[in-house]
Each structure stands twice: as C-alpha cells, then as structure tokens.
Design a protein around this motif. Structure first.
Motif, PDB file in Angstrom:
ATOM      1  N   GLY A 101       0.779  -1.226   0.000  1.00 45.40           N
ATOM      2  CA  GLY A 101       0.000   0.000   0.000  1.00 45.40           C
ATOM      3  C   GLY A 101       0.812   1.278   0.000  1.00 45.40           C
ATOM      4  O   GLY A 101       0.247   2.363   0.125  1.00 45.40           O
ATOM      5  N   GLN A 102       2.147   1.162  -0.153  1.00 41.91           N
ATOM      6  CA  GLN A 102       2.938   2.392  -0.044  1.00 41.91           C
ATOM      7  C   GLN A 102       2.724   3.302  -1.228  1.00 41.91           C
ATOM      8  O   GLN A 102       2.842   4.509  -1.109  1.00 41.91           O
ATOM      9  CB  GLN A 102       4.428   2.050   0.089  1.00 41.91           C
ATOM     10  CG  GLN A 102       4.997   1.254  -1.043  1.00 41.91           C
ATOM     11  CD  GLN A 102       6.088   2.005  -1.766  1.00 41.91           C
ATOM     12  OE1 GLN A 102       6.517   3.042  -1.319  1.00 41.91           O
ATOM     13  NE2 GLN A 102       6.497   1.479  -2.900  1.00 41.91           N
ATOM     14  N   ARG A 103       2.374   2.723  -2.391  1.00 46.24           N
ATOM     15  CA  ARG A 103       2.197   3.586  -3.541  1.00 46.24           C
ATOM     16  C   ARG A 103       1.000   4.503  -3.353  1.00 46.24           C
ATOM     17  O   ARG A 103       1.067   5.701  -3.628  1.00 46.24           O
ATOM     18  CB  ARG A 103       2.016   2.713  -4.785  1.00 46.24           C
ATOM     19  CG  ARG A 103       2.112   3.513  -6.064  1.00 46.24           C
ATOM     20  CD  ARG A 103       2.247   2.619  -7.249  1.00 46.24           C
ATOM     21  NE  ARG A 103       3.430   1.795  -7.169  1.00 46.24           N
ATOM     22  CZ  ARG A 103       3.608   0.670  -7.840  1.00 46.24           C
ATOM     23  NH1 ARG A 103       2.626   0.235  -8.610  1.00 46.24           N
ATOM     24  NH2 ARG A 103       4.709  -0.016  -7.727  1.00 46.24           N
ATOM     25  N   TRP A 104      -0.091   3.926  -2.854  1.00 42.98           N
ATOM     26  CA  TRP A 104      -1.280   4.753  -2.619  1.00 42.98           C
ATOM     27  C   TRP A 104      -0.983   5.821  -1.578  1.00 42.98           C
ATOM     28  O   TRP A 104      -1.342   6.989  -1.752  1.00 42.98           O
ATOM     29  CB  TRP A 104      -2.447   3.883  -2.165  1.00 42.98           C
ATOM     30  CG  TRP A 104      -3.048   3.134  -3.296  1.00 42.98           C
ATOM     31  CD1 TRP A 104      -2.978   1.799  -3.549  1.00 42.98           C
ATOM     32  CD2 TRP A 104      -3.787   3.714  -4.377  1.00 42.98           C
ATOM     33  NE1 TRP A 104      -3.622   1.490  -4.708  1.00 42.98           N
ATOM     34  CE2 TRP A 104      -4.136   2.651  -5.238  1.00 42.98           C
ATOM     35  CE3 TRP A 104      -4.182   5.010  -4.697  1.00 42.98           C
ATOM     36  CZ2 TRP A 104      -4.868   2.851  -6.403  1.00 42.98           C
ATOM     37  CZ3 TRP A 104      -4.921   5.206  -5.842  1.00 42.98           C
ATOM     38  CH2 TRP A 104      -5.254   4.142  -6.692  1.00 42.98           C
ATOM     39  N   ALA A 105      -0.311   5.397  -0.527  1.00 39.30           N
ATOM     40  CA  ALA A 105      -0.005   6.353   0.543  1.00 39.30           C
ATOM     41  C   ALA A 105       0.881   7.477   0.024  1.00 39.30           C
ATOM     42  O   ALA A 105       0.644   8.660   0.301  1.00 39.30           O
ATOM     43  CB  ALA A 105       0.681   5.634   1.698  1.00 39.30           C
ATOM     44  N   ALA A 106       1.872   7.083  -0.788  1.00 45.78           N
ATOM     45  CA  ALA A 106       2.797   8.087  -1.306  1.00 45.78           C
ATOM     46  C   ALA A 106       2.056   9.076  -2.205  1.00 45.78           C
ATOM     47  O   ALA A 106       2.260  10.294  -2.124  1.00 45.78           O
ATOM     48  CB  ALA A 106       3.924   7.411  -2.084  1.00 45.78           C
ATOM     49  N   THR A 107       1.174   8.548  -3.065  1.00 46.01           N
ATOM     50  CA  THR A 107       0.405   9.424  -3.950  1.00 46.01           C
ATOM     51  C   THR A 107      -0.427  10.406  -3.136  1.00 46.01           C
ATOM     52  O   THR A 107      -0.454  11.622  -3.385  1.00 46.01           O
ATOM     53  CB  THR A 107      -0.514   8.577  -4.848  1.00 46.01           C
ATOM     54  OG1 THR A 107       0.237   7.500  -5.378  1.00 46.01           O
ATOM     55  CG2 THR A 107      -1.093   9.415  -5.967  1.00 46.01           C
ATOM     56  N   LEU A 108      -1.122   9.845  -2.140  1.00 43.79           N
ATOM     57  CA  LEU A 108      -2.007  10.672  -1.312  1.00 43.79           C
ATOM     58  C   LEU A 108      -1.233  11.784  -0.615  1.00 43.79           C
ATOM     59  O   LEU A 108      -1.566  12.977  -0.717  1.00 43.79           O
ATOM     60  CB  LEU A 108      -2.682   9.768  -0.273  1.00 43.79           C
ATOM     61  CG  LEU A 108      -3.965  10.311   0.342  1.00 43.79           C
ATOM     62  CD1 LEU A 108      -5.049  10.391  -0.735  1.00 43.79           C
ATOM     63  CD2 LEU A 108      -4.409   9.434   1.495  1.00 43.79           C
TER      64      LEU A 108
END
Lengths: 318, 450
Positions: A101-108
């Motif tokens: 889930g780091q990609r979503w978190a990073a985008t957010l």
C-alpha cells in the motif's frame, strides 16, 4: 531580454516565455517521478533545470540563469548520469511493491503536500507587488550586485557552504584512498623492464575465437593441436570448441590440476545435434559448447547471470 | 582607451528588428556549416602537407568540395539502429550534441557597428552581461550528447567512450573556466563585445599569456581533439561514443565536433587575440581597418589561425594515455590556473591601491621570481627510483644465442630445431632445418616423430 525595462508588470514576451517553458518544466518534473528508467528520470530533471535556467534569464537575472545551467545541468546532473550508467542500463524500477500500500499512501501524501505548499505560496505571493530587478540591477549590473551581496552580506553563509563542499570532497578522497608503501607502485619503465627479463617477454597468446565461437573462453590451440593454457584468462573456464574439423587432439593436452575437467573433452561426443554452430547465438550456445564435458555440468555458471552485465553487447538475451 | 564610436556596447543589443535577428541567426548557422565543411578539407589538406602527401584533390576545384560530397553521401546512407538501443535517448543524443555547438556562436562578435539596410547594428547576434558564460554553458550542455550517445547505444565500447568523455570534459571545463577568470578580472566584464573593446591596446593573449596557454590546452581536451581524443580512441574503443551511430546521426556528431572546434577558436580569438580588431601592423598603418565590414576579415583570419593550430597538434602529437591525461588536467592545469588567478588578483588589487605597474613588477614580481628560481635550484634532487636502478643494474645476456657461450648475441633459434608436423597435414614429412640433415628422408613415416 537584457534591456527589458518592464518594472511594474509582466511584459508580453515574458508571458509568452512563461507559458511555453512553464508546461515544459512541469512535464519534466512529472517525468522525473514517473519514468521507470533511472536515466530517463535524470534526463527529465535536466529538462526542468534547463527551463528554470531560462526563467532566470527572463526574470532579468542572467548570471543566475547561466550558473543554473552550468552548475546544475552541466556538472551535477552529468555526475548523476555518470553514476547511473555505471549501475547498468537495465536497472529499471521493478513494479513489485515491497511495502504494502505504499504507492497509494505516497500518492495521497504527495498530492496533499503539493496542495499545502502550493496553497501557502499562492497565499503568500498574492499580495506581493511586482517590483522587478531593474532597480537592483541598475547600479553596475546584475553580476556586480550579486557579487557584492555574496561577499558582504551573505559572506558567512557563502563560506559555510564552501566549507561543507570542501569537507565532502576531502571525505570522498579519504574514503577512496588506497594506502601504498613508498616504492610499492612500479612505474611504466620498471614494469617494462621486468617484463623483458621475465620468461615471457611477449604478450600472452590471444584466445582462439573461431567463426562458431565468439566466447573468449575458447582457448587457442598450439601448432600440434594442444591447448595453449595461457590463452584463456584465469577468471574464465576454458571451453574447447568441440568440432571435428578443427583437428583437436585432446589426448595431447597437458593435464593441469584443477582444469582436468576441461581436457577430458572428446571430439566424438559433439557430433550430432549438439554442434554449437547449428544453434543460434546467445546463452544457449554457450551451454551447447559445454555439453560434451559431462563432468563439469554442475560447475557451469548460470548463463542468465552473464546477460545482466553492464552493456553486455556480445551476449544478449532474446 | 576611449572606445571608438563603432564599438558596440550592451545598450546596442536587444533593439534589432525581427527580420535582422532572423538574418543574423541564419547567417551564423550558414557560417558555421560552411566553416565545418571547410575545416574538414582544410584539416585533411594541412595534415597531408605535413606528411608530404597530396590530400583530397578530386572533388571540386582543388578538392575543396570533398567534405560536401562526403556529407551528402553520409546523409544518404542506410541507418542502422542497434536492437538494444534506448530509442528516445538514441535519437536525442546527436541533437543534444549539435544544438549547443551552434547556440554558443550567438554571442561571438564578428565586428563593430555596421549599417545593414539602413539599420545600425553590431555584427553579433546578441550579447549579455554574462556573454562568455553562455558559451561555457553551451559547452557543458554539449557533454550530454556524447554521454547519452554512449549510453543509449546499448553496447560496451560506446558506454566506455561516453563515460570517458564525461570525465574528460568536466575536468577540462574546470581548467578552461579558470583560464577565463583572469580575462574577466582584467576586462571587468563578461560580455564578449566589451572584452573585445577592452583589448584595444594589448591583446590579452600577450598580457595574460599563462591564461591563454591554459585555455589553449583545455579546449583541446574539451573538444576531444587529438592528442586528447580519448573518448574515440580507435585503438582502444573502436570509435568511442559514436561506434553504433550511422548515417545522418553520425554526421551530426561530426558536425558538432567541428562546430565546437570553430566555436572555441572564435572564443579564443575574442578573448585573447583581440577579437575582430586588426592585428598590429595593419591597425597602425590603416585607420579604417577597424570599421565597417573589414573586421570580419581579421576575425576570419584569426579563427583560421587557431584552427590551423588544432590541425597542427593533431598532425604532430601522439594520443595521451588516459591516466596521464587526467593527471595533467587535475594536477597541473587546474593548480596552475589557480596560482595564476591569485597572482592576477593580487596585481589588480595593488593597482587599485595606487601602485603603478612598474612598482609592482619591480618590488613584487621580481623578488618573487628570484625566490622561485633559488628555491628550484636548492630543492633536493629526488630522481625517481626507475632512473637510479638504471646505472647499477646490468642487463643479462640474451638467451638462446647460437654460439656456445651465448653471451650478448641476438637470440636466434637453435641449430637443431625440429618443427613438429602439423596434425592436419598428416601426409607430409617432418620439416627439418636443412643445415642439420642427419635424419634420413626415408626414415620416419609422417606423424611418427612425436
């Protein structure tokens, strides 16, 4: 651009340049983040930096603009590229997420940070009146004014920065320094003398590269058909060309401890579908030439490991 | 030192009408392309002359159209793109090499103010308060073309050539930049037209000779020309960064290399050789030599002279080894540049304090030089270890000599040499040296000697 006297408002040319270079700079910034290949990423960053340099020109700060291009685009990014190229050309990002889930978190969080920073800057600059640099540049020109500020008001910061850079440079030198005894390093003259006095003043024989073998692991053959052991580097395993037409007489090879597997090659085993010449180039043929040496099968290096080498042009994977 | 009325200042720039800017830009482009075509033949002819050959003499009058014919041939050739090439970067690289080479010429002054179709304008596309730095920035961008070409080809030799060139150009850019600093300090400006104006009395090439020498060496490294052409050292790297390039893309690299040569020659002319000003005997005899369109002739002549030196170097010197080259750049050129800047800085400060040049030379420079000479003489000799062992060591006698004593003779094969028969030619008899025909011809059947 140099004699622009627009003090209070943006001139038409400034606006035009902004709307051309602005999107380019922004595209470069997005490209830096989104490009899969590290080199492409660095190139997009170069694009952004060059656009910023052009912006400085438009904003009547030609010195800063040129320095931006010389220092950041010309020197620092080249060093970046230098390192990235040494890493290898196939070092693209893997698409596998290592943290869940780091990609979503990073985008957010990225969007959130951009909104916060952008909003803050927008709010802060909303009420600032456009002054321009004409007044500052007037007395002696842009270069002199910058020099004056750097070496009077901001001298301490300037010196601190230079101290930081010197420390980094000295640190790099200390870390990469190799300790040598005096006289341990032999000069070119000494080396050539030693060579002439040694048992072999001539260069070592080159590997026997035939039309069917492009591998440097193919040893050269002496006139009597035996293998010239010195023709293959110590670091690679010699691979005999198992071809009947070449007149190899393996029984004549001197047995070398540790290399006996190689010399046990028989020409007869290669007759048939295993002929390396009948296969297409690539790692498969490397394996093919080794097959007759049944004993050494387990010692073979993984053919796929070779293709990953830096710029491996000779052996490419299909 | 009062500038002539025809000397352009920064105020004269940025006021040209659009058609004039376009005209100048097109002129610069055409000038550079023609200069490149000319320089290639010029180089071949000069090198041929130095080697007592004829050189190109077939195409066009006197062979002067040879490079044009070659260029057309090159553009029409088939293009081969390696399968492993990184396509976008592979396409971008020659463009990145060529564009800065042309861009740098925009700040080179060709001449003074002239009238073009009734408009008074300087013979220069544009100038900036930081004009010389623009040339510098362009040369630093030109590195990208070469580095990316090396990387994008997806092959080993170009990669090595590209990395070499990156290291080389960055290193020599530093030396080049340091050599320019003295000019800036002396001229009190970085604009090219103002630097030409400042050289009205004395060329900086004479006044700042060490700077000029450092610049001359550094730009040879910067443009990858012999003897510093290591990025494309044929004997080591096949062709270096452009090994995998063909057709028009290769032609672009060729164009960029020669355009860079012309650019650094023009910059040397501008910064050190008085720019477009007429050389000494002409300017004193003839008043009008420095006005109108004549200065373009002097400028062209000086550029040609610089190009000749480039060719001369190539025809004379062998290529350096890479470590020697880096040694020279970092351990000699850069420190020498720094010391020279320190000296010039001190000189300028003293002059501003009110000392005149003669006083500084007498009380400052002369004692310093004497001190340096004395220290050099008194410095303990430390000859290298290699030189010392030359004297006490004696070479062993050559081995394998024909005589029984074997000492000091040229190594020759032994008299009783028997060459083993080739396994592929089993039918043949063993070859023996005729002088020692002890073996009977009937004796050993073929292949039995071993």
């Amino acid at each position: 651009m140099t004699t622009l006297a627009a003090a209070a408002e943006l001139s038409r040319s400034e606006t035009v340049v902004f709307w051309i270079l602005g999107p380019i700079a922004l595209a470069g910034a997005f490209g830096t983040v989104l490009a899969r290949n590290a080199i492409h990423s660095a190139l997009f960053l170069v694009m952004t930096m060059a656009s910023l340099g052009a912006f400085y020109f438009v904003l009547e700060a030609p010195f800063l603009g040129v320095v931006q291009i010389i220092v950041y685009t010309g020197a620092i990014m080249i060093l970046f590229l230098f390192v990235l190229m040494l890493v290898g050309r196939d070092a693209s990002d893997s698409i596998v997420e290592t943290l869940r889930g780091q990609r979503w978190a990073a985008t957010l969080f990225g969007i959130g940070f951009a909104a916060l920073a952008g909003g803050g800057i927008y709010r802060a600059l909303d009420e600032v009146a456009l002054v321009g640099l004409t007044g500052v540049n007037a007395n002696g020109g842009n270069v002199l004014r910058i020099a004056e500020l750097t070496f009077t008001k901001y001298l301490f910061a300037f010196e601190l920065t230079s101290a930081l850079l010197i420390t980094a440079a000295v640190g790099a030198m200390v870390l990469t320094h190799v300790e040598r005894e005096p006289g341990e390093r032999r000069g070119q003259r000494q080396l050539s003398k030693d060579r002439v006095r040694s048992a072999r003043p001539s260069p070592l024989p080159g590997p026997g590269v035939y039309a069917t073998h492009h591998s440097i692991a193919t040893p050269a053959l002496l006139p009597d058909g035996t293998v010239a052991q010195e023709s293959v580097s110590r670091l690679v395993e010699p691979v005999l060309p198992a071809e009947p037409g070449l007149g190899i007489r393996p029984e004549l090879e001197p047995a070398v401890p540790g290399r006996d597997r190689v010399v046990s090659t028989t020409t007869t085993a290669a007759d048939g579908p295993d002929l390396p010449g009948s296969q297409s180039g690539g790692p498969a043929s490397v394996t093919g030439t080794r097959e007759p040496r049944g004993a050494s099968q387990q010692r073979q290096t993984d053919p796929t490991a070779r293709t990953g080498s830096v710029g491996g042009g000779a052996e490419r994977s299909e | 030192m009062t500038p002539l009325a025809t000397d352009p200042t920064l105020e004269n720039f940025g006021t040209d009408p659009f058609w004039l800017v376009l005209l100048k830009a097109v002129f610069i482009f055409v000038f550079l392309v023609v200069m490149v075509l000319f320089t290639i033949v010029y180089e071949r002819k000069v090198v041929a002359y130095m080697q007592a050959r004829v050189g190109p003499n077939r195409t066009g009058p006197g062979g002067w159209l040879q490079s044009l014919a070659d260029g057309i041939k090159l553009a029409l050739k088939e293009e081969v793109i390696p399968a492993l090439a990184d396509k976008p970067v592979y396409f971008l690289a020659p463009v990145l090499a060529t564009v800065p080479a042309f861009l740098a010429f925009s700040v080179i002054p060709f001449g003074p103010m002239v009238s073009i179709f009734g408009t008074q304008t300087p013979l220069q596309l544009t100038d900036l308060p930081v004009g010389v730095l623009v040339v510098f920035a362009c040369s630093s961008l030109g590195v990208y073309g070469i580095v990316l070409a090396g990387w994008a080809s997806g092959s080993t030799y170009p990669l090595l050539g590209g990395l070499r060139s990156a290291a080389q150009m960055i290193s020599y850019e530093i030396a080049m930049g340091l050599s320019l600093v003295a000019v800036f300090l002396y001229a009190n400006t970085m604009s090219t037209s103002a630097i030409v104006t400042a050289q009205q009395d004395t060329w900086y090439g004479l006044l700042l000779l060490p700077s000029f020498l450092i610049y001359a060496v550094a730009v040879v490294g910067e443009t990858n020309r012999a003897p510093f052409d290591l990025p494309e050292a044929e004997s080591e790297l096949v062709g270096g960064f452009h090994t995998e390039y063909s057709s028009l893309k290769f032609a672009l690299f060729f164009l960029a290399e020669y355009a860079n040569m012309v650019t650094v020659s023009a910059l040397a002319t501008t910064l050190f050789l008085g720019g477009w000003r007429a050389p000494f005997p002409i300017s004193t005899v003839w008043e009008g030599a420095n006005s109108g369109w004549w200065p373009m002739l002097w400028f062209f002549g000086k550029v040609l002279l610089c190009l000749f030196v480039f060719v001369w170097l190539r025809g004379t010197l062998p290529r350096l080894r890479y470590d020697q080259f880096m040694h020279f750049g970092w351990k000699f050129l850069v420190p020498a540049g720094l010391v020279w800047i320190l000296f010039i800085g001190a000189f300028s400060v003293l002059r501003e304090e009110g000392y005149d040049t003669r006083q500084i030379l007498l009380y400052g420079v002369l004692p310093l030089m004497v001190l340096i000479i004395v220290v050099t003489y008194l410095w303990p000799e430390n000859g290298s270890a290699d030189d010392e062992d030359d004297e006490d060591e004696e070479l062993p006698p050559a081995r394998g000599a024909r005589g029984t004593d074997g000492g000091g003779m040229f190594p020759v094969p032994p008299m009783d040499l028997v060459v083993p028969p080739s396994p592929r030619l089993r039918a043949q008899r063993p070859i023996t040296v005729p002088a020692t025909t002890e073996t009977d011809d009937t004796d050993p059947p073929a292949g039995e000697t071993r």
